[in-house]
Design a protein around this motif. Structure first.
Motif, PDB file in Angstrom:
ATOM      1  N   THR A   1       0.834  -1.191   0.000  1.00 35.26           N
ATOM      2  CA  THR A   1       0.000   0.000   0.000  1.00 35.26           C
ATOM      3  C   THR A   1       0.875   1.249   0.000  1.00 35.26           C
ATOM      4  OG1 THR A   1      -0.099   0.018   2.424  1.00 35.26           O
ATOM      5  CG2 THR A   1      -1.848  -1.173   1.253  1.00 35.26           C
ATOM      6  N   ARG A   2       0.303   2.353  -0.412  1.00 35.73           N
ATOM      7  CA  ARG A   2       1.017   3.628  -0.434  1.00 35.73           C
ATOM      8  C   ARG A   2       0.381   4.567   0.582  1.00 35.73           C
ATOM      9  NH1 ARG A   2       0.768   8.704  -2.582  1.00 35.73           N
ATOM     10  NH2 ARG A   2       2.725   9.612  -3.351  1.00 35.73           N
ATOM     11  N   THR A   3       1.152   5.034   1.498  1.00 34.45           N
ATOM     12  CA  THR A   3       0.630   5.968   2.480  1.00 34.45           C
ATOM     13  C   THR A   3       0.448   7.346   1.850  1.00 34.45           C
ATOM     14  OG1 THR A   3       2.883   6.445   3.202  1.00 34.45           O
ATOM     15  CG2 THR A   3       1.660   4.798   4.461  1.00 34.45           C
ATOM     16  N   THR A   4      -0.489   8.093   2.382  1.00 31.29           N
ATOM     17  CA  THR A   4      -0.719   9.454   1.909  1.00 31.29           C
ATOM     18  C   THR A   4       0.002  10.435   2.822  1.00 31.29           C
ATOM     19  OG1 THR A   4      -2.804   9.480   3.143  1.00 31.29           O
ATOM     20  CG2 THR A   4      -2.904   8.934   0.795  1.00 31.29           C
ATOM     21  N   VAL A   5       0.443  11.539   2.246  1.00 31.11           N
ATOM     22  CA  VAL A   5       1.294  12.488   2.953  1.00 31.11           C
ATOM     23  C   VAL A   5       0.697  13.890   2.894  1.00 31.11           C
ATOM     24  CG1 VAL A   5       3.594  13.523   3.084  1.00 31.11           C
ATOM     25  CG2 VAL A   5       3.346  11.140   2.363  1.00 31.11           C
ATOM     26  N   SER A   6       0.585  14.516   4.071  1.00 31.21           N
ATOM     27  CA  SER A   6       0.175  15.913   4.173  1.00 31.21           C
ATOM     28  C   SER A   6       1.350  16.736   4.673  1.00 31.21           C
ATOM     29  CB  SER A   6      -0.994  16.073   5.154  1.00 31.21           C
ATOM     30  OG  SER A   6      -2.139  15.363   4.745  1.00 31.21           O
ATOM     31  N   VAL A   7       1.568  17.894   4.076  1.00 31.64           N
ATOM     32  CA  VAL A   7       2.560  18.844   4.563  1.00 31.64           C
ATOM     33  C   VAL A   7       1.820  20.011   5.207  1.00 31.64           C
ATOM     34  CG1 VAL A   7       4.400  20.449   3.955  1.00 31.64           C
ATOM     35  CG2 VAL A   7       4.277  18.223   2.840  1.00 31.64           C
ATOM     36  N   VAL A   8       2.185  20.339   6.435  1.00 29.59           N
ATOM     37  CA  VAL A   8       1.533  21.426   7.172  1.00 29.59           C
ATOM     38  C   VAL A   8       2.525  22.578   7.344  1.00 29.59           C
ATOM     39  CG1 VAL A   8       0.533  22.114   9.398  1.00 29.59           C
ATOM     40  CG2 VAL A   8      -0.086  19.912   8.363  1.00 29.59           C
TER      41      VAL A   8
ATOM     42  N   ARG B   1      -5.230  15.389   6.097  1.00 28.90           N
ATOM     43  CA  ARG B   1      -5.953  14.168   5.713  1.00 28.90           C
ATOM     44  C   ARG B   1      -5.025  12.983   5.481  1.00 28.90           C
ATOM     45  NH1 ARG B   1      -8.969  17.802   1.201  1.00 28.90           N
ATOM     46  NH2 ARG B   1     -10.552  18.801   2.530  1.00 28.90           N
ATOM     47  N   GLY B   2      -3.724  13.211   5.462  1.00 30.82           N
ATOM     48  CA  GLY B   2      -2.779  12.153   5.140  1.00 30.82           C
ATOM     49  C   GLY B   2      -2.512  11.198   6.292  1.00 30.82           C
ATOM     50  N   ASP B   3      -1.959  10.034   5.946  1.00 30.54           N
ATOM     51  CA  ASP B   3      -1.523   9.069   6.965  1.00 30.54           C
ATOM     52  C   ASP B   3      -0.284   9.569   7.685  1.00 30.54           C
ATOM     53  OD1 ASP B   3      -3.457   7.104   6.052  1.00 30.54           O
ATOM     54  OD2 ASP B   3      -2.134   6.801   4.335  1.00 30.54           O
ATOM     55  N   ILE B   4       0.528  10.355   6.973  1.00 30.18           N
ATOM     56  CA  ILE B   4       1.763  10.931   7.509  1.00 30.18           C
ATOM     57  C   ILE B   4       1.659  12.440   7.425  1.00 30.18           C
ATOM     58  CG2 ILE B   4       4.240  11.225   7.076  1.00 30.18           C
ATOM     59  CD1 ILE B   4       4.277   8.329   6.067  1.00 30.18           C
ATOM     60  N   ILE B   5       2.078  13.114   8.492  1.00 30.74           N
ATOM     61  CA  ILE B   5       2.081  14.576   8.522  1.00 30.74           C
ATOM     62  C   ILE B   5       3.520  15.062   8.555  1.00 30.74           C
ATOM     63  CG2 ILE B   5       1.399  16.631   9.822  1.00 30.74           C
ATOM     64  CD1 ILE B   5      -0.937  14.981  10.968  1.00 30.74           C
ATOM     65  N   LEU B   6       3.870  15.907   7.600  1.00 29.38           N
ATOM     66  CA  LEU B   6       5.181  16.548   7.574  1.00 29.38           C
ATOM     67  C   LEU B   6       4.993  18.010   7.942  1.00 29.38           C
ATOM     68  CD1 LEU B   6       5.800  13.934   6.031  1.00 29.38           C
ATOM     69  CD2 LEU B   6       7.214  15.267   4.466  1.00 29.38           C
ATOM     70  N   ARG B   7       5.892  18.535   8.766  1.00 29.79           N
ATOM     71  CA  ARG B   7       5.780  19.931   9.208  1.00 29.79           C
ATOM     72  C   ARG B   7       7.080  20.668   8.893  1.00 29.79           C
ATOM     73  NH1 ARG B   7       4.991  23.325  13.889  1.00 29.79           N
ATOM     74  NH2 ARG B   7       6.300  25.124  13.376  1.00 29.79           N
ATOM     75  N   LEU B   8       6.935  21.879   8.367  1.00 24.43           N
ATOM     76  CA  LEU B   8       8.052  22.797   8.217  1.00 24.43           C
ATOM     77  C   LEU B   8       7.516  24.212   8.332  1.00 24.43           C
ATOM     78  CD1 LEU B   8       9.211  23.000   4.473  1.00 24.43           C
ATOM     79  CD2 LEU B   8       6.944  22.299   5.206  1.00 24.43           C
ATOM     80  N   ASP B   9       8.400  25.195   8.375  1.00 22.03           N
ATOM     81  CA  ASP B   9       7.996  26.586   8.516  1.00 22.03           C
ATOM     82  C   ASP B   9       7.964  27.277   7.160  1.00 22.03           C
ATOM     83  OD1 ASP B   9       7.763  26.493  11.343  1.00 22.03           O
ATOM     84  OD2 ASP B   9       9.936  26.684  11.528  1.00 22.03           O
ATOM     85  N   ALA B  10       7.285  28.411   7.104  1.00 20.94           N
ATOM     86  CA  ALA B  10       7.143  29.128   5.846  1.00 20.94           C
ATOM     87  C   ALA B  10       8.479  29.596   5.296  1.00 20.94           C
ATOM     88  CB  ALA B  10       6.203  30.317   6.032  1.00 20.94           C
ATOM     89  N   ASP B  11       9.436  29.884   6.178  1.00 23.40           N
ATOM     90  CA  ASP B  11      10.749  30.339   5.702  1.00 23.40           C
ATOM     91  C   ASP B  11      11.757  29.200   5.590  1.00 23.40           C
ATOM     92  OD1 ASP B  11      11.110  29.884   8.390  1.00 23.40           O
ATOM     93  OD2 ASP B  11      11.966  31.846   8.844  1.00 23.40           O
ATOM     94  N   SER B  12      11.282  27.963   5.630  1.00 24.66           N
ATOM     95  CA  SER B  12      12.157  26.806   5.434  1.00 24.66           C
ATOM     96  C   SER B  12      12.312  26.504   3.950  1.00 24.66           C
ATOM     97  CB  SER B  12      11.587  25.577   6.143  1.00 24.66           C
ATOM     98  OG  SER B  12      11.511  25.771   7.529  1.00 24.66           O
TER      99      SER B  12
END
Length: 266
Positions: A8-15, A84-95
């Motif tokens: 299966t392929r996990t879904t990824v959300s970037v916040v 909505r993703g199975d995985i949540i990635l977080r970074l900042d606006a200036d990253s």
């Protein structure tokens, strides 16, 4: 069983939380559009911007979520709730993520089912060129050294962070999302770290801005927020008490899953 084993392929959300950072956000979103693995969605949390941050996000195809409650803890939590993703990635606006960042982070969680969160390092992308690498190493090293004794494990670095949505749901009612003076990624580490495994991922390259460190008042506020975040978890997570909790959790983990799980209710 990992995603690779099940096929299966996990879904990824970037916040990305943002407040009045439209120029930096545009650069960040451009980097995310060039990833070797594109995220399934990008959630930009507009924390009351007065510039064109929301318009920049929509133009890049991101989903904009408005958070009127002041502070990064509220904005980050709002984004994690909306993801909505199975995985949540977080970074900042200036990253500025490397072109393999999404793939590196998501594949690490897909491979290692026993890990709930990965945190990475960073390098400065502005400021004096000779000082960028040593200052970034000094900053992140000092942050890890100071917080490790309070946590009993690795901290999380909000500019380069990945975790399972299921882990977020496990702690979302415990984090101090309504305190704008909380260091949000350190607070998340306090709660995730008690029941979930956190690991460092060395190859998740991330560029960050040196801007916050050019402002003495802002830097002192960062230090104070770190101190505040630690002490609001006392006495329940006073270091000797927390270390005992962690030792017990690790012992139970070695014996196998427990039929019941206690929660702090915070």
């Amino acid at each position: 069983m990992t995603a690779a084993e099940t096929g299966t392929r996990t879904t990824v959300s970037v916040v990305i939380p943002v407040k009045d950072d439209d120029t930096e956000l545009r650069r960040c979103l451009r980097a995310l559009a060039l990833q070797t693995r594109l995220p399934d969605e990008i959630v930009v949390v507009d924390n009351g911007s007065t510039d064109s941050s929301a318009e920049v996000a929509r133009a890049a195809g991101a989903r904009v979520v408005r958070c009127d409650e002041r502070g990064i803890p509220a904005a980050s939590s709002c984004g994690y709730d909306a993801a909505r993703g199975d995985i949540i990635l977080r970074l900042d606006a200036d990253s500025l993520p490397s072109h393999t960042w999404v793939q590196t982070m998501s594949e690490a969680l897909e491979r290692q089912a026993d890990v709930s969160a990965f945190t990475g390092g960073a390098r400065f992308i502005d400021g004096p060129r000779r000082l960028r690498r040593p200052l970034a190493a000094l900053y992140l090293g000092a942050y890890a050294a100071v917080t490790f004794s309070a946590l009993g494990h690795l901290p999380l670095f909000g500019s380069n962070l990945a975790f399972r949505a299921s882990a977020w749901r496990d702690v979302r009612h415990e984090v101090h999302r309504h305190d704008p003076e909380v260091h949000d990624d350190l607070d998340l580490a306090f709660h995730l770290g008690l029941r979930h495994r956190i690991r460092y991922l060395p190859h998740a390259a991330m560029g960050i801005s040196m801007r916050p460190f050019g402002d003495r008042v802002g830097f002192r506020r960062r230090v104070w927020r770190g101190h505040h975040t630690v002490v609001i978890h006392w006495p329940e997570d006073f270091p000797p008490v927390r270390w005992q909790k962690l030792a017990l959790q690790r012992a139970l983990h070695r014996r196998g899953p427990s039929p019941t799980r206690s929660r702090s209710g915070r």
